[in-house]
Design an enzyme around this catalytic site. Structure first.
Site, mmCIF file in Angstrom:
data_model
loop_
_atom_site.group_PDB
_atom_site.id
_atom_site.type_symbol
_atom_site.label_atom_id
_atom_site.label_comp_id
_atom_site.label_asym_id
_atom_site.label_seq_id
_atom_site.Cartn_x
_atom_site.Cartn_y
_atom_site.Cartn_z
ATOM 1 N N SER A 220 -13.627 -13.219 11.066
ATOM 2 C CA SER A 220 -12.926 -12.278 10.368
ATOM 3 C C SER A 220 -13.833 -11.324 9.579
ATOM 4 O O SER A 220 -14.410 -11.992 8.606
ATOM 5 C CB SER A 220 -11.879 -12.712 9.640
ATOM 6 O OG SER A 220 -10.958 -13.593 10.251
ATOM 7 N N ARG B 256 -10.133 -17.759 0.512
ATOM 8 C CA ARG B 256 -11.548 -17.391 0.995
ATOM 9 C C ARG B 256 -12.380 -16.956 -0.215
ATOM 10 O O ARG B 256 -13.200 -16.296 -0.379
ATOM 11 C CB ARG B 256 -11.575 -16.074 1.657
ATOM 12 C CG ARG B 256 -11.029 -16.325 3.132
ATOM 13 C CD ARG B 256 -11.638 -17.279 3.964
ATOM 14 N NE ARG B 256 -11.318 -17.336 5.469
ATOM 15 C CZ ARG B 256 -10.190 -17.801 5.940
ATOM 16 N NH1 ARG B 256 -9.259 -18.443 5.080
ATOM 17 N NH2 ARG B 256 -9.791 -17.678 7.134
ATOM 18 N N GLU C 142 -14.815 -9.603 4.011
ATOM 19 C CA GLU C 142 -15.095 -10.872 3.976
ATOM 20 C C GLU C 142 -16.449 -11.541 3.992
ATOM 21 O O GLU C 142 -16.968 -12.527 3.571
ATOM 22 C CB GLU C 142 -14.161 -11.934 4.668
ATOM 23 C CG GLU C 142 -14.007 -13.356 4.509
ATOM 24 C CD GLU C 142 -13.636 -14.438 5.821
ATOM 25 O OE1 GLU C 142 -14.382 -15.119 6.082
ATOM 26 O OE2 GLU C 142 -12.530 -14.042 6.429
#
Ligand code: EPU
Length: 338
Positions: free
Chosen positions: A238, A164, A334
């Site tokens: 998420s 990520r 995130e």
């Protein structure tokens, strides 16, 4: 181009948060973007590049200019016996690109079905799911340098992809507007069903012969069963990353909680499932007025309608604190906070 003033961003973020942009402009081409950046009235203002709005939490009004990236187009730019290179405009919807590739028999991104957001954001955070990350199929991207107004090409080695992560979230943050992304997709599929849930779902579907369409459908089924549809319940997927911890910390957690969900993450590191940590800390399904933690996946925070971004942000801070106290593990967000 039409420049809007005091413009509601509610339809432009999948969390469905009602916050305003001081200025808002939708841009359909690289030339239009460069032209806008040359307008002296807006040069000093802070800029935010908006794609599908699926990875942001708006905690206040934005006092600068929001540039909505609307660059479209999907083209094969190279083909040989084995592969296609497919170039997509940054403003294309990611899932529609995946469906286009499946319809045309371009294999490699079927595991990334139903990920919300637009193509331009996909390399920024190296989107990933079910054993595949965009870096696995990435060839290059084009991006407009916001200082020079020139278009530059970045190949895979320039992007510093990680879990990520990419250079566009770190050193180059806020400096480029990604305008197109080129992927290498295969004529002969290399199926990736390593994620157990996919095999299980293919069996449930009664699939006897693998195809990219079957795998895509299995992923769609799994995602739809666990993750809330942003068109119905506001969310950004998420909210946290799965924390990568060193072996010592992992051993401590495992000694106290033997059933901890975790996976090897290279060089003596372990990736712990943040959803598991958050659930064990007692947050799964918790609801506060109009927001909370999703009932089926604790990694997802949700807006049931009319929630304020700052309340969801506070919830995420409370979750971080309680996970740190219980497990000694720090969760990293995130989602981008604005
Ligand atoms: N788990 C729990 N409780 C929960 C949620 C998960 O105990 O509430 C446990 C599960 O039982 C499982 C483990 O955690 O053992 C992993 O769960 P899951 O397979 O649902 O995946 P994840 O690690 O929670 C990651 C990605 C997702 C991606 C899936 C599938 C991150 C931050 N998230 O989730 O990506 O779809 O794997 O590959 O890496 C996203 O980035 O927005 C996203 C949805």
């Amino acid at each position: 181009m039409e420049i809007q003033e005091n413009y509601s961003l509610q339809p432009y973020n999948t969390f469905g948060i009602d916050a305003m942009a001081r200025y808002f402009v939708a841009l359909n081409s690289t030339e239009q973007m460069a032209e806008f950046l040359r307008l002296s009235n807006y040069q000093k203002l802070e800029k935010f590049i908006l794609g599908g709005g699926s990875n942001i939490l708006l905690t206040k009004n934005f006092e600068g200019v929001v540039l909505k990236n609307n660059i479209k187009g999907i083209h094969v730019v190279h083909e040989d016996d084995d592969v296609y290179h497919v170039r997509a405009g940054a403003g294309e919807n990611w899932h529609q690109l995946v469906m286009h590739c499946i319809d045309h028999g371009y294999a490699g991104i079927e595991n990334l079905s139903l990920i919300p957001g637009n193509v331009g954001a996909s390399p920024m955070q190296n989107i990933g799911a079910y054993g595949v990350e965009i870096k696995d199929v990435f060839v290059a991207l084009e991006a407009l340098n916001m200082h020079t107004g020139e278009v530059e090409t970045f190949h895979r080695c320039d992007c510093e992809f990680g879990y990520r992560e990419s250079v566009f979230k770190r050193q180059l943050k806020g400096q480029y507007i990604i305008t197109s992304v080129t992927l290498q997709l295969h004529k002969t599929p290399q199926f990736n069903t390593s994620y157990g849930a996919i095999e299980q779902e293919l069996e449930n579907m009664g699939v006897t012969e693998l195809s990219i369409r079957n795998i895509s459908q299995a992923v769609i089924n799994i995602r739809s069963s666990k993750l809330p549809d942003p068109n119905k319940i506001g969310n950004s997927g998420s909210f946290f990353k799965n924390p990568v911890v060193d072996a010592n910390l992992f051993k401590k957690v495992q000694a106290a909680f033997p059933d901890v969900a975790a996976y090897p993450a290279g060089e003596g590191k372990m990736k712990i499932a943040a959803g598991w940590l958050i659930e064990q800390a007692g947050w799964k399904g918790k609801t506060f007025n109009n927001y909370g933690v999703h009932k089926k996946q604790a990694l997802v925070l949700v807006n049931y309608g009319g929630a304020a971004g700052k309340d969801i942000f506070q919830l995420s801070s409370d979750i971080r604190q309680s996970v740190a106290e219980k497990f000694g593990v720090t969760l990293e967000r995130e989602v981008n906070i604005l």
